[in-house]
Write a protein that holds these residues in place. Structure first.
Motif, PDB file in Angstrom:
ATOM      1  N   LYS A   5      13.145   1.739  24.471  1.00  0.00           N
ATOM      2  CA  LYS A   5      14.151   2.354  23.617  1.00  0.00           C
ATOM      3  C   LYS A   5      15.393   2.704  24.433  1.00  0.00           C
ATOM      4  O   LYS A   5      15.389   2.631  25.660  1.00  0.00           O
ATOM      5  CB  LYS A   5      13.556   3.601  22.959  1.00  0.00           C
ATOM      6  N   ARG A   6      16.456   3.104  23.752  1.00  0.00           N
ATOM      7  CA  ARG A   6      17.711   3.431  24.427  1.00  0.00           C
ATOM      8  C   ARG A   6      17.552   4.549  25.450  1.00  0.00           C
ATOM      9  O   ARG A   6      18.214   4.564  26.471  1.00  0.00           O
ATOM     10  CB  ARG A   6      18.761   3.856  23.400  1.00  0.00           C
ATOM     11  N   ASN A   7      16.662   5.491  25.165  1.00  0.00           N
ATOM     12  CA  ASN A   7      16.476   6.624  26.073  1.00  0.00           C
ATOM     13  C   ASN A   7      15.504   6.308  27.210  1.00  0.00           C
ATOM     14  O   ASN A   7      15.152   7.174  27.997  1.00  0.00           O
ATOM     15  CB  ASN A   7      16.005   7.852  25.304  1.00  0.00           C
ATOM     16  N   GLY A   8      15.046   5.048  27.269  1.00  0.00           N
ATOM     17  CA  GLY A   8      14.149   4.627  28.337  1.00  0.00           C
ATOM     18  C   GLY A   8      12.681   4.759  28.018  1.00  0.00           C
ATOM     19  O   GLY A   8      11.835   4.273  28.774  1.00  0.00           O
ATOM     20  N   GLN A   9      12.357   5.401  26.904  1.00  0.00           N
ATOM     21  CA  GLN A   9      10.960   5.536  26.522  1.00  0.00           C
ATOM     22  C   GLN A   9      10.400   4.192  26.077  1.00  0.00           C
ATOM     23  O   GLN A   9      11.121   3.350  25.533  1.00  0.00           O
ATOM     24  CB  GLN A   9      10.798   6.534  25.378  1.00  0.00           C
ATOM     25  N   VAL A  10       9.108   4.031  26.296  1.00  0.00           N
ATOM     26  CA  VAL A  10       8.406   2.828  25.864  1.00  0.00           C
ATOM     27  C   VAL A  10       7.751   3.143  24.512  1.00  0.00           C
ATOM     28  O   VAL A  10       7.164   4.203  24.338  1.00  0.00           O
ATOM     29  CB  VAL A  10       7.341   2.413  26.904  1.00  0.00           C
ATOM     30  N   ALA A  11       7.889   2.204  23.577  1.00  0.00           N
ATOM     31  CA  ALA A  11       7.318   2.391  22.240  1.00  0.00           C
ATOM     32  C   ALA A  11       6.684   1.082  21.790  1.00  0.00           C
ATOM     33  O   ALA A  11       7.019   0.010  22.294  1.00  0.00           O
ATOM     34  CB  ALA A  11       8.402   2.826  21.260  1.00  0.00           C
ATOM     35  N   ASP A  12       5.794   1.172  20.827  1.00  0.00           N
ATOM     36  CA  ASP A  12       5.203  -0.025  20.245  1.00  0.00           C
ATOM     37  C   ASP A  12       6.255  -0.757  19.425  1.00  0.00           C
ATOM     38  O   ASP A  12       7.083  -0.138  18.753  1.00  0.00           O
ATOM     39  CB  ASP A  12       4.006   0.332  19.361  1.00  0.00           C
ATOM     40  N   PHE A  13       6.216  -2.061  19.479  1.00  0.00           N
ATOM     41  CA  PHE A  13       7.138  -2.907  18.730  1.00  0.00           C
ATOM     42  C   PHE A  13       6.716  -2.929  17.265  1.00  0.00           C
ATOM     43  O   PHE A  13       5.548  -3.125  16.947  1.00  0.00           O
ATOM     44  CB  PHE A  13       7.111  -4.324  19.308  1.00  0.00           C
ATOM     45  N   LEU A  89      27.336  -0.710  16.277  1.00  0.00           N
ATOM     46  CA  LEU A  89      28.431  -0.218  17.114  1.00  0.00           C
ATOM     47  C   LEU A  89      28.829   1.205  16.735  1.00  0.00           C
ATOM     48  O   LEU A  89      29.074   2.047  17.610  1.00  0.00           O
ATOM     49  CB  LEU A  89      29.645  -1.147  17.016  1.00  0.00           C
ATOM     50  N   GLN A  90      28.894   1.484  15.441  1.00  0.00           N
ATOM     51  CA  GLN A  90      29.242   2.825  14.973  1.00  0.00           C
ATOM     52  C   GLN A  90      28.216   3.844  15.455  1.00  0.00           C
ATOM     53  O   GLN A  90      28.553   4.924  15.918  1.00  0.00           O
ATOM     54  CB  GLN A  90      29.353   2.854  13.445  1.00  0.00           C
ATOM     55  N   ARG A  91      26.939   3.494  15.371  1.00  0.00           N
ATOM     56  CA  ARG A  91      25.875   4.395  15.839  1.00  0.00           C
ATOM     57  C   ARG A  91      25.977   4.620  17.348  1.00  0.00           C
ATOM     58  O   ARG A  91      25.792   5.742  17.819  1.00  0.00           O
ATOM     59  CB  ARG A  91      24.492   3.819  15.495  1.00  0.00           C
ATOM     60  N   ASP A  92      26.321   3.579  18.101  1.00  0.00           N
ATOM     61  CA  ASP A  92      26.502   3.735  19.546  1.00  0.00           C
ATOM     62  C   ASP A  92      27.651   4.704  19.833  1.00  0.00           C
ATOM     63  O   ASP A  92      27.549   5.551  20.724  1.00  0.00           O
ATOM     64  CB  ASP A  92      26.776   2.387  20.218  1.00  0.00           C
ATOM     65  N   ASN A  96      27.525   8.539  21.604  1.00  0.00           N
ATOM     66  CA  ASN A  96      28.334   8.858  22.774  1.00  0.00           C
ATOM     67  C   ASN A  96      29.470   9.840  22.467  1.00  0.00           C
ATOM     68  O   ASN A  96      30.354  10.037  23.292  1.00  0.00           O
ATOM     69  CB  ASN A  96      28.891   7.571  23.391  1.00  0.00           C
ATOM     70  N   GLY A  97      29.456  10.426  21.262  1.00  0.00           N
ATOM     71  CA  GLY A  97      30.423  11.460  20.927  1.00  0.00           C
ATOM     72  C   GLY A  97      31.756  10.982  20.398  1.00  0.00           C
ATOM     73  O   GLY A  97      32.698  11.772  20.281  1.00  0.00           O
ATOM     74  N   TYR A  98      31.880   9.705  20.045  1.00  0.00           N
ATOM     75  CA  TYR A  98      33.151   9.179  19.547  1.00  0.00           C
ATOM     76  C   TYR A  98      33.137   8.867  18.052  1.00  0.00           C
ATOM     77  O   TYR A  98      34.095   8.354  17.518  1.00  0.00           O
ATOM     78  CB  TYR A  98      33.529   7.887  20.293  1.00  0.00           C
ATOM     79  N   GLY A  99      32.054   9.170  17.380  1.00  0.00           N
ATOM     80  CA  GLY A  99      31.890   8.785  15.982  1.00  0.00           C
ATOM     81  C   GLY A  99      32.941   9.336  15.051  1.00  0.00           C
ATOM     82  O   GLY A  99      33.276   8.722  14.046  1.00  0.00           O
ATOM     83  N   ASP A 100      33.500  10.516  15.364  1.00  0.00           N
ATOM     84  CA  ASP A 100      34.511  11.113  14.494  1.00  0.00           C
ATOM     85  C   ASP A 100      35.900  10.539  14.740  1.00  0.00           C
ATOM     86  O   ASP A 100      36.807  10.748  13.946  1.00  0.00           O
ATOM     87  CB  ASP A 100      34.560  12.631  14.707  1.00  0.00           C
TER      88      ASP A 100
END
Length: 112
Positions: A5-13, A89-92, A96-100
């Motif tokens: 995952k984005r935070n580096g955690q491993v998860a089941d697909f 892209l919007q979620r990214d 990162n604090g730029y959504g607004d």
């Protein structure tokens, strides 16, 4: 299979998460019918096959998203791909604090 995952955690697909993301993007463009749902399920299956063929021990979310984008465009679902990519892209940006401050909207054109 497991993913990173984005935070580096491993998860089941979970292929259903791919399908649901594609469906959400499709709903912004089309009224969904059974045929479109089936076609998008086939796109999802092809993404899963791509990941298996890549033989990556733990694919990242970015790798999975790239596969989805490519498969949508290869299947001719350019409008759905636009909305899928714009949403990601919007979620990214939001993460990162730029959504607004920034709103993403893409428009693709095919070369003839």
């Amino acid at each position: 299979m497991q993913i990173i995952k984005r935070n580096g955690q491993v998860a089941d697909f979970d292929p259903d998460k791919i399908y649901q993301a594609i469906i959400k993007a499709a709903q912004t463009v089309y009224v969904l019918d059974d045929t479109l749902r089936e076609n998008l399920a086939n796109v999802t299956k092809k993404v899963v096959l791509d990941l298996q063929e890549a033989q990556v021990e733990r694919p990242t979310i970015s790798m999975i998203q790239s596969c989805v984008e490519n498969r949508l465009m290869n299947a001719g679902y350019i409008n759905i791909a636009e909305h899928y990519i714009s949403y990601r892209l919007q979620r990214d940006l939001e993460r990162n604090g730029y959504g607004d401050n920034i709103i993403v909207h893409l428009r693709f054109e095919q070369l003839k």
